[in-house]
Design an enzyme around this catalytic site. Structure first.
Site, PDB file in Angstrom:
ATOM      1  N   LYS A 190       0.859  -1.246  -0.124  1.00 38.29           N
ATOM      2  CA  LYS A 190       0.104   0.064   0.060  1.00 38.29           C
ATOM      3  C   LYS A 190       1.088   1.409  -0.099  1.00 38.29           C
ATOM      4  O   LYS A 190       2.133   1.057   0.360  1.00 38.29           O
ATOM      5  CB  LYS A 190      -0.865  -0.106   1.237  1.00 38.29           C
ATOM      6  CG  LYS A 190      -0.352   0.060   2.516  1.00 38.29           C
ATOM      7  CD  LYS A 190      -1.065  -0.205   3.790  1.00 38.29           C
ATOM      8  CE  LYS A 190      -0.391  -0.212   5.079  1.00 38.29           C
ATOM      9  NZ  LYS A 190      -1.515  -0.766   6.306  1.00 38.29           N
ATOM     10  N   ARG A 228     -11.250  -0.802  14.932  1.00 40.13           N
ATOM     11  CA  ARG A 228     -10.956   0.037  13.954  1.00 40.13           C
ATOM     12  C   ARG A 228     -12.189  -0.594  12.803  1.00 40.13           C
ATOM     13  O   ARG A 228     -13.201  -0.111  12.613  1.00 40.13           O
ATOM     14  CB  ARG A 228      -9.605   0.059  13.168  1.00 40.13           C
ATOM     15  CG  ARG A 228      -9.478   0.977  12.310  1.00 40.13           C
ATOM     16  CD  ARG A 228      -7.914   1.114  11.702  1.00 40.13           C
ATOM     17  NE  ARG A 228      -7.461  -0.147  11.311  1.00 40.13           N
ATOM     18  CZ  ARG A 228      -6.251  -0.237  10.943  1.00 40.13           C
ATOM     19  NH1 ARG A 228      -5.371   0.721  10.952  1.00 40.13           N
ATOM     20  NH2 ARG A 228      -5.694  -1.292  10.510  1.00 40.13           N
ATOM     21  N   TYR A 231      14.812  30.952   5.330  1.00 41.74           N
ATOM     22  CA  TYR A 231      13.505  31.743   6.110  1.00 41.74           C
ATOM     23  C   TYR A 231      13.589  31.922   7.583  1.00 41.74           C
ATOM     24  O   TYR A 231      14.085  31.056   8.619  1.00 41.74           O
ATOM     25  CB  TYR A 231      12.437  30.777   5.790  1.00 41.74           C
ATOM     26  CG  TYR A 231      11.897  30.943   4.370  1.00 41.74           C
ATOM     27  CD1 TYR A 231      11.138  31.895   3.700  1.00 41.74           C
ATOM     28  CD2 TYR A 231      11.649  29.518   3.630  1.00 41.74           C
ATOM     29  CE1 TYR A 231      10.843  31.929   2.348  1.00 41.74           C
ATOM     30  CE2 TYR A 231      11.396  29.720   2.428  1.00 41.74           C
ATOM     31  CZ  TYR A 231      10.847  30.703   1.647  1.00 41.74           C
ATOM     32  OH  TYR A 231      10.533  30.674   0.330  1.00 41.74           O
ATOM     33  N   MET A 248      10.256  24.174   0.999  1.00 41.33           N
ATOM     34  CA  MET A 248       9.718  23.043   0.109  1.00 41.33           C
ATOM     35  C   MET A 248      10.350  22.325  -0.771  1.00 41.33           C
ATOM     36  O   MET A 248      10.289  21.242  -1.013  1.00 41.33           O
ATOM     37  CB  MET A 248       8.396  23.952  -0.547  1.00 41.33           C
ATOM     38  CG  MET A 248       7.601  23.054  -1.314  1.00 41.33           C
ATOM     39  SD  MET A 248       6.180  23.771  -2.142  1.00 41.33           S
ATOM     40  CE  MET A 248       4.986  24.558  -0.887  1.00 41.33           C
TER      41      MET A 248
HETATM   42  C1  LIG Z   1      -0.462  -1.655   6.834  1.00 45.92           C
HETATM   43  C2  LIG Z   1      -0.982  -3.076   7.181  1.00 45.92           C
HETATM   44  C3  LIG Z   1      -0.250  -4.063   7.546  1.00 45.92           C
HETATM   45  C4  LIG Z   1       1.352  -3.902   7.259  1.00 45.92           C
HETATM   46  O1  LIG Z   1       1.948  -3.417   8.518  1.00 45.92           O
HETATM   47  P1  LIG Z   1       3.485  -3.431   8.768  1.00 45.92           P
HETATM   48  O2  LIG Z   1       3.684  -3.183  10.331  1.00 45.92           O
HETATM   49  O3  LIG Z   1       4.012  -2.310   7.979  1.00 45.92           O
HETATM   50  O4  LIG Z   1       3.949  -4.850   8.654  1.00 45.92           O
HETATM   51  C5  LIG Z   1      -0.837  -5.161   7.813  1.00 45.92           C
HETATM   52  N1  LIG Z   1      -1.999  -5.319   8.144  1.00 45.92           N
HETATM   53  C6  LIG Z   1      -2.801  -4.426   7.987  1.00 45.92           C
HETATM   54  C7  LIG Z   1      -4.168  -4.588   8.239  1.00 45.92           C
HETATM   55  C8  LIG Z   1      -2.262  -2.936   7.589  1.00 45.92           C
HETATM   56  O5  LIG Z   1      -3.056  -1.971   7.526  1.00 45.92           O
END
Ligand SMILES: *Cc1c(COP(=O)(O)O)cnc(C)c1O
Length: 381
Positions: free
Chosen positions: A42, A136, A269, A318
């Protein structure tokens, strides 16, 4: 495609693919024999480039991937990624036909969602998410009947059931007790389903720290994110398994200008930095617009240049930042400056840099990449 020369003119992310392969091997060896590695890619594979990373993993034989959104899943399919792609987050029901079209697996986040998804006139693959204490997403682990009902829904092809643990990175007794309770809650539900004659699909519980701290669980998958990229979330995190993970990403830039400032002159800055001596300042063309955290300003962050670690001075802009090279001889424009990931300097590990910026490496890494080109190490000249 731009040439590598062009890609490395300004600032770039450099991937060490050998280290990625090494991590896959080490992690796979650490997992129980029938357990598969589900690569969590992701957020552009935590800033490493989702297609690039997934393509390499696919070639290595990894057949399970996890993403956060349907768009991330579609992007992988359009780039030829084969195997299973699980969407960990919510997908709007209006997009359900794309789940089928691109052969993506949707997480069922609660009972309402399952009912709505089932009411479409086509079948989709799903994993059921169980909430065992994180609160969650997922069905409560007490909702045995609701989960059983989902197994009877004709348009849901249930390929998996999973939960997520919320404090596996901690070895404090309270947190260990909480995690054990989460794991027990999950298995109790699985046992209840078995008693109810439900065929149990693939089961998964752990992410990176789940593997590192609870390696004895026997599941079908482990969802590995941060560990795949060879870093821990925070420096000095103690873990039960101590694996030789190697960082995949480095963040590099080049000195574009060197200027002399006199004692009493300010730089940048707000005139935050005022030279206490006659100084030489090098300008590096990377800033918070590239994902490099602004709160590393004013000496909080450091950069490796010409084998020396030097401080960032003044406020990070930036698109550029300044470093003090007064004490380093022989720096010229065009020299490479390393901001993250010089392996020989712990101080520049992603987790150390993230820690200095008040965050974890997961956030630091995934914020980068919007403007930075991603190249592989062997390409660099
Ligand atoms: C992001 C995520 C992971 C991966 O987590 P890491 O700590 O980066 O290994 C696994 N399961 C879910 C549900 C996640 O949202």
């Amino acid at each position: 495609m731009r040439s590598i020369q062009a890609e490395t003119e300004r600032s770039w992310i450099e991937l060490n693919i050998e280290n990625l392969k090494h991590n896959v091997k080490i992690l796979t060896e650490a997992m129980p024999s029938k357990c598969e590695l589900m690569a969590v890619v992701k957020a552009e594979a935590y800033g490493h480039g989702a297609c690039k990373i997934s393509t390499i993993l696919n070639k290595m034989g990894i057949k399970a991937f996890a993403v956060a959104t349907i768009e991330e899943g579609i992007q992988l399919r359009k780039n030829g990624i084969r195997g299973e792609i699980l969407i960990l987050g919510y997908t709007n029901i209006k997009r359900a036909s794309d789940l089928e079209k691109f052969d993506l697996i949707q997480t069922l986040i609660d009972f309402e969602y399952a009912k709505t998804l089932n009411s479409q006139n086509f079948a989709v693959k799903v994993h059921i998410k169980i909430d065992t204490g994180m609160h969650r997403l997922g069905f409560s682990c007490k909702e045995v009947l609701a989960v059983k009902k989902v197994f009877e829904m004709k348009n849901l092809k249930i390929c998996g059931i999973y939960t997520h643990l919320c404090c596996t990175d901690s070895l404090m007794p309270d947190d260990i007790a909480f995690t054990r309770k989460q794991i027990d809650n999950f298995y109790r539900l699985i046992d209840d389903l078995k008693d109810g004659k439900v065929n149990i699909p693939k089961v998964h519980i752990q992410s990176s720290y789940g593997l590192l701290n609870y390696p004895d669980l026997t599941c079908n998958y482990i969802r590995v994110g941060i560990a795949l990229y060879g870093v821990l979330s925070s420096p000095n995190d103690d873990t039960n398994l101590k694996l030789d993970l190697r960082p995949v990403l480095s963040l590099k830039s080049r000195v574009v200008s060197i200027r002399q400032v006199n004692k009493g002159d300010s730089v940048g800055y707000g005139r935050d930095f005022v030279a206490e001596r006659d100084s030489r300042i090098a300008i590096i063309p990377i800033g918070y617009g590239d994902g490099f955290p602004r709160n590393l300003s004013n000496g909080n962050g450091r950069v490796l240049v010409n084998s020396h670690i030097v401080p960032i001075v003044g406020r990070i802009c930036m698109d550029q930042l300044s470093i003090d090279i007064t004490d380093v001889q022989g720096v010229s424009t065009g020299d490479i400056a390393t901001l993250i990931g010089a392996e020989e300097y712990d101080d520049l590990s992603a987790s150390a840099v993230a820690y200095r910026s008040g965050s974890i490496s997961n956030e630091l890494l995934c914020r980068m990449g919007a403007r930075l080109p991603v190249i592989t190490k062997s390409d660099v000249i």
